[in-house]
Scaffold this active site. Structure first.
Site, PDB file in Angstrom:
ATOM      1  N   ARG A   1     -14.183  11.008  -8.949  1.00  0.00           N
ATOM      2  CA  ARG A   1     -12.988  10.286  -9.431  1.00  0.00           C
ATOM      3  C   ARG A   1     -13.305   8.797  -9.612  1.00  0.00           C
ATOM      4  O   ARG A   1     -12.816   8.168 -10.547  1.00  0.00           O
ATOM      5  CB  ARG A   1     -11.831  10.471  -8.439  1.00  0.00           C
ATOM      6  CG  ARG A   1     -11.250  11.880  -8.511  1.00  0.00           C
ATOM      7  CD  ARG A   1     -10.390  12.204  -7.305  1.00  0.00           C
ATOM      8  NE  ARG A   1      -9.287  11.295  -7.118  1.00  0.00           N
ATOM      9  CZ  ARG A   1      -8.732  11.032  -5.947  1.00  0.00           C
ATOM     10  NH1 ARG A   1      -9.179  11.595  -4.836  1.00  0.00           N
ATOM     11  NH2 ARG A   1      -7.723  10.210  -5.872  1.00  0.00           N
TER      12      ARG A   1
ATOM     13  N   ARG B   1      -5.660  16.125   0.776  1.00  0.00           N
ATOM     14  CA  ARG B   1      -5.587  16.536  -0.628  1.00  0.00           C
ATOM     15  C   ARG B   1      -6.899  17.202  -1.024  1.00  0.00           C
ATOM     16  O   ARG B   1      -7.959  16.752  -0.601  1.00  0.00           O
ATOM     17  CB  ARG B   1      -5.367  15.304  -1.519  1.00  0.00           C
ATOM     18  CG  ARG B   1      -3.924  15.030  -1.816  1.00  0.00           C
ATOM     19  CD  ARG B   1      -3.660  13.709  -2.478  1.00  0.00           C
ATOM     20  NE  ARG B   1      -4.508  13.316  -3.591  1.00  0.00           N
ATOM     21  CZ  ARG B   1      -4.327  12.202  -4.311  1.00  0.00           C
ATOM     22  NH1 ARG B   1      -3.311  11.402  -4.033  1.00  0.00           N
ATOM     23  NH2 ARG B   1      -5.126  11.889  -5.296  1.00  0.00           N
TER      24      ARG B   1
ATOM     25  N   ARG C   1      -4.432   5.540 -17.965  1.00  0.00           N
ATOM     26  CA  ARG C   1      -5.713   5.693 -17.273  1.00  0.00           C
ATOM     27  C   ARG C   1      -6.889   5.684 -18.230  1.00  0.00           C
ATOM     28  O   ARG C   1      -8.014   5.883 -17.816  1.00  0.00           O
ATOM     29  CB  ARG C   1      -5.700   7.035 -16.543  1.00  0.00           C
ATOM     30  CG  ARG C   1      -5.558   6.873 -15.059  1.00  0.00           C
ATOM     31  CD  ARG C   1      -5.617   8.253 -14.465  1.00  0.00           C
ATOM     32  NE  ARG C   1      -6.246   8.213 -13.204  1.00  0.00           N
ATOM     33  CZ  ARG C   1      -5.560   8.257 -12.067  1.00  0.00           C
ATOM     34  NH1 ARG C   1      -4.256   8.331 -12.058  1.00  0.00           N
ATOM     35  NH2 ARG C   1      -6.203   8.244 -10.939  1.00  0.00           N
TER      36      ARG C   1
ATOM     37  N   ARG D   1      -6.995   9.974   4.012  1.00  0.00           N
ATOM     38  CA  ARG D   1      -5.582  10.140   3.626  1.00  0.00           C
ATOM     39  C   ARG D   1      -5.092  11.544   4.007  1.00  0.00           C
ATOM     40  O   ARG D   1      -5.792  12.524   3.894  1.00  0.00           O
ATOM     41  CB  ARG D   1      -5.443   9.965   2.114  1.00  0.00           C
ATOM     42  CG  ARG D   1      -4.038  10.309   1.610  1.00  0.00           C
ATOM     43  CD  ARG D   1      -3.805   9.878   0.198  1.00  0.00           C
ATOM     44  NE  ARG D   1      -4.938  10.071  -0.668  1.00  0.00           N
ATOM     45  CZ  ARG D   1      -5.109   9.427  -1.819  1.00  0.00           C
ATOM     46  NH1 ARG D   1      -4.217   8.565  -2.231  1.00  0.00           N
ATOM     47  NH2 ARG D   1      -6.174   9.649  -2.564  1.00  0.00           N
TER      48      ARG D   1
ATOM     49  N   LYS E   1      -2.218   1.906  -4.639  1.00  0.00           N
ATOM     50  CA  LYS E   1      -1.183   1.793  -5.683  1.00  0.00           C
ATOM     51  C   LYS E   1       0.082   2.570  -5.308  1.00  0.00           C
ATOM     52  O   LYS E   1       1.187   2.052  -5.393  1.00  0.00           O
ATOM     53  CB  LYS E   1      -1.685   2.353  -7.034  1.00  0.00           C
ATOM     54  CG  LYS E   1      -2.996   1.799  -7.515  1.00  0.00           C
ATOM     55  CD  LYS E   1      -3.434   2.445  -8.812  1.00  0.00           C
ATOM     56  CE  LYS E   1      -3.738   3.920  -8.719  1.00  0.00           C
ATOM     57  NZ  LYS E   1      -4.907   4.293  -7.912  1.00  0.00           N
TER      58      LYS E   1
HETATM   59  P1  AP5 Z   1      -2.686   5.324  -1.775  1.00  0.00           P
HETATM   60  O1  AP5 Z   1      -1.542   4.387  -1.833  1.00  0.00           O
HETATM   61  O2  AP5 Z   1      -2.388   6.780  -1.714  1.00  0.00           O
HETATM   62  O3  AP5 Z   1      -3.733   4.978  -2.943  1.00  0.00           O
HETATM   63  P2  AP5 Z   1      -3.653   5.214  -4.510  1.00  0.00           P
HETATM   64  O4  AP5 Z   1      -4.217   4.009  -5.161  1.00  0.00           O
HETATM   65  O5  AP5 Z   1      -2.281   5.652  -4.908  1.00  0.00           O
HETATM   66  O6  AP5 Z   1      -4.716   6.368  -4.589  1.00  0.00           O
HETATM   67  P3  AP5 Z   1      -4.740   7.769  -5.335  1.00  0.00           P
HETATM   68  O7  AP5 Z   1      -6.015   8.415  -4.862  1.00  0.00           O
HETATM   69  O8  AP5 Z   1      -3.475   8.548  -5.164  1.00  0.00           O
HETATM   70  O9  AP5 Z   1      -4.895   7.304  -6.775  1.00  0.00           O
HETATM   71  P4  AP5 Z   1      -5.456   8.103  -7.898  1.00  0.00           P
HETATM   72  O10 AP5 Z   1      -5.179   7.151  -8.969  1.00  0.00           O
HETATM   73  O11 AP5 Z   1      -6.824   8.602  -7.845  1.00  0.00           O
HETATM   74  O12 AP5 Z   1      -4.669   9.479  -7.752  1.00  0.00           O
HETATM   75  P5  AP5 Z   1      -3.432  10.036  -8.520  1.00  0.00           P
HETATM   76  O13 AP5 Z   1      -2.561  10.701  -7.557  1.00  0.00           O
HETATM   77  O14 AP5 Z   1      -2.858   8.993  -9.424  1.00  0.00           O
HETATM   78  O15 AP5 Z   1      -3.585   4.902  -0.522  1.00  0.00           O
HETATM   79  C1  AP5 Z   1      -4.758   5.630  -0.167  1.00  0.00           C
HETATM   80  C2  AP5 Z   1      -4.834   5.776   1.360  1.00  0.00           C
HETATM   81  O16 AP5 Z   1      -5.044   4.500   1.946  1.00  0.00           O
HETATM   82  C3  AP5 Z   1      -3.551   6.318   2.003  1.00  0.00           C
HETATM   83  O17 AP5 Z   1      -3.902   7.137   3.074  1.00  0.00           O
HETATM   84  C4  AP5 Z   1      -2.802   5.068   2.508  1.00  0.00           C
HETATM   85  O18 AP5 Z   1      -2.011   5.333   3.647  1.00  0.00           O
HETATM   86  C5  AP5 Z   1      -3.965   4.134   2.823  1.00  0.00           C
HETATM   87  N1  AP5 Z   1      -3.681   2.721   2.524  1.00  0.00           N
HETATM   88  C6  AP5 Z   1      -2.988   2.230   1.467  1.00  0.00           C
HETATM   89  N2  AP5 Z   1      -2.985   0.863   1.484  1.00  0.00           N
HETATM   90  C7  AP5 Z   1      -3.732   0.515   2.574  1.00  0.00           C
HETATM   91  C8  AP5 Z   1      -4.133  -0.752   3.136  1.00  0.00           C
HETATM   92  N3  AP5 Z   1      -3.777  -1.929   2.568  1.00  0.00           N
HETATM   93  N4  AP5 Z   1      -4.903  -0.737   4.241  1.00  0.00           N
HETATM   94  C9  AP5 Z   1      -5.291   0.430   4.815  1.00  0.00           C
HETATM   95  N5  AP5 Z   1      -4.946   1.662   4.340  1.00  0.00           N
HETATM   96  C10 AP5 Z   1      -4.178   1.699   3.244  1.00  0.00           C
HETATM   97  O19 AP5 Z   1      -4.146  11.092  -9.462  1.00  0.00           O
HETATM   98  C11 AP5 Z   1      -4.694  12.295  -8.962  1.00  0.00           C
HETATM   99  C12 AP5 Z   1      -5.248  13.130 -10.131  1.00  0.00           C
HETATM  100  O20 AP5 Z   1      -4.165  13.438 -11.062  1.00  0.00           O
HETATM  101  C13 AP5 Z   1      -6.295  12.423 -11.011  1.00  0.00           C
HETATM  102  O21 AP5 Z   1      -7.588  12.529 -10.477  1.00  0.00           O
HETATM  103  C14 AP5 Z   1      -6.131  13.190 -12.334  1.00  0.00           C
HETATM  104  O22 AP5 Z   1      -6.743  14.463 -12.277  1.00  0.00           O
HETATM  105  C15 AP5 Z   1      -4.616  13.399 -12.400  1.00  0.00           C
HETATM  106  N6  AP5 Z   1      -3.974  12.254 -13.092  1.00  0.00           N
HETATM  107  C16 AP5 Z   1      -3.179  11.307 -12.530  1.00  0.00           C
HETATM  108  N7  AP5 Z   1      -2.798  10.410 -13.463  1.00  0.00           N
HETATM  109  C17 AP5 Z   1      -3.372  10.801 -14.634  1.00  0.00           C
HETATM  110  C18 AP5 Z   1      -3.369  10.274 -15.954  1.00  0.00           C
HETATM  111  N8  AP5 Z   1      -2.714   9.143 -16.272  1.00  0.00           N
HETATM  112  N9  AP5 Z   1      -4.068  10.931 -16.913  1.00  0.00           N
HETATM  113  C19 AP5 Z   1      -4.739  12.065 -16.619  1.00  0.00           C
HETATM  114  N10 AP5 Z   1      -4.793  12.610 -15.383  1.00  0.00           N
HETATM  115  C20 AP5 Z   1      -4.118  11.983 -14.401  1.00  0.00           C
END
Ligand code: AP5
Length: 220
Positions: A171, A160, A88, A127, A13
């Protein structure tokens, strides 16, 4: 244009939101990025959020909704936004509906990135992020051309804290329990668009592009 990007941790995403933001000029709004910056800056928000993030749990809704409301109602987002990682859970989705109703705007589409669990784990564990600017890489699929340093700012690349396998598994469980029901929430509203995220990066970008053309959204 106001978009929601849905999908489990590691679905891609953030990567796709960043690419789309470059192409369209729409701001990429991610609570995860806001929390990680607050952790880097050592603010009270960062200290509070870190407890939850390191445990693989969601940061409480009252904190998260307040931050997102401030961002998406700011002048920067007047042309639209790409919301990555919010809502979420159902409570956050209802809060977003309320914010949209108050501002007389609406969400145009919720794009769901579908990826197998095996791939999600491999992407998250591999990552690497820049400790200074937060840019994202992958040791195998998207390595930095500067080795262990960030291509953008030269900062060191690190894993991370929440990308250790045990936390990734937690997660994913939180996603299944709290976030997956949003797929049905947006389907019922007729806003759901599905993308196969289990493809090479450029192919996913092309599929997102096709969804947006379908919605009549062009690049700048
Ligand atoms: P990446 O693009 O980073 O994936 P992502 O879907 O953004 O994954 P995240 O782990 O960041 O999502 P998340 O929702 O768990 O974390 P967030 O930061 O929102 O891609 C992943 C990897 O794959 C990268 O290395 C990339 O290079 C690679 N890649 C991408 N596309 C690819 C492809 N097509 N092929 C191969 N490789 C590829 O949240 C973190 C924490 O914050 C949560 O756990 C929670 O504690 C808090 N938080 C965030 N939002 C909320 C909310 N709304 N409410 C409460 N807590 C929240």
């Amino acid at each position: 244009m106001r978009l929601v990007f849905l999908g489990p941790p590691g679905a891609g995403k953030g990567t796709q939101a960043e690419i789309l933001s470059e192409k369209t000029g729409l701001p990429h709004v991610s609570p995860g990025d806001v929390f990680r910056k607050a952790v880097r800056d050592g603010t009270p928000l960062g200290r509070r959020a870190k407890e939850y993030m390191d445990a693989g749990r969601l940061v409480p809704d009252d904190i998260t909704v307040g931050i997102i409301k401030e961002k998406i109602t700011s002048a920067d987002c007047s042309r639209g936004f790409i919301l990555d990682g919010f809502p979420r859970n159902i409570k956050q989705a209802e809060a977003l509906e309320q914010i949209m109703a108050e501002t007389g705007l609406r969400i145009d589409a919720a794009v769901d990135f579908h990826v197998s669990t095996e791939v999600l784990i491999e992407r998250s564990v591999g990552r690497r992020v820049c400790r200074s600017c937060g840019a994202t890489y992958h040791v195998k699929h998207n390595p930095s051309r500067r080795g262990d340093l960030c291509e953008v700012c030269g900062g060191p690349l690190v894993q991370r804290d929440d990308d250790r396998e045990e936390t990734v598994m937690r997660r994913l469980a939180v996603y299944e329990e709290q976030t997956a029901p949003l797929v049905e929430f947006y389907r019922r509203k007729g806003l759901l668009r599905r993308v196969n995220g289990d493809q090479p990066l450029a192919s996913v970008t092309a599929e997102v592009g096709a969804v947006l053309s379908d919605l009549g959204i062009g690049e700048r």
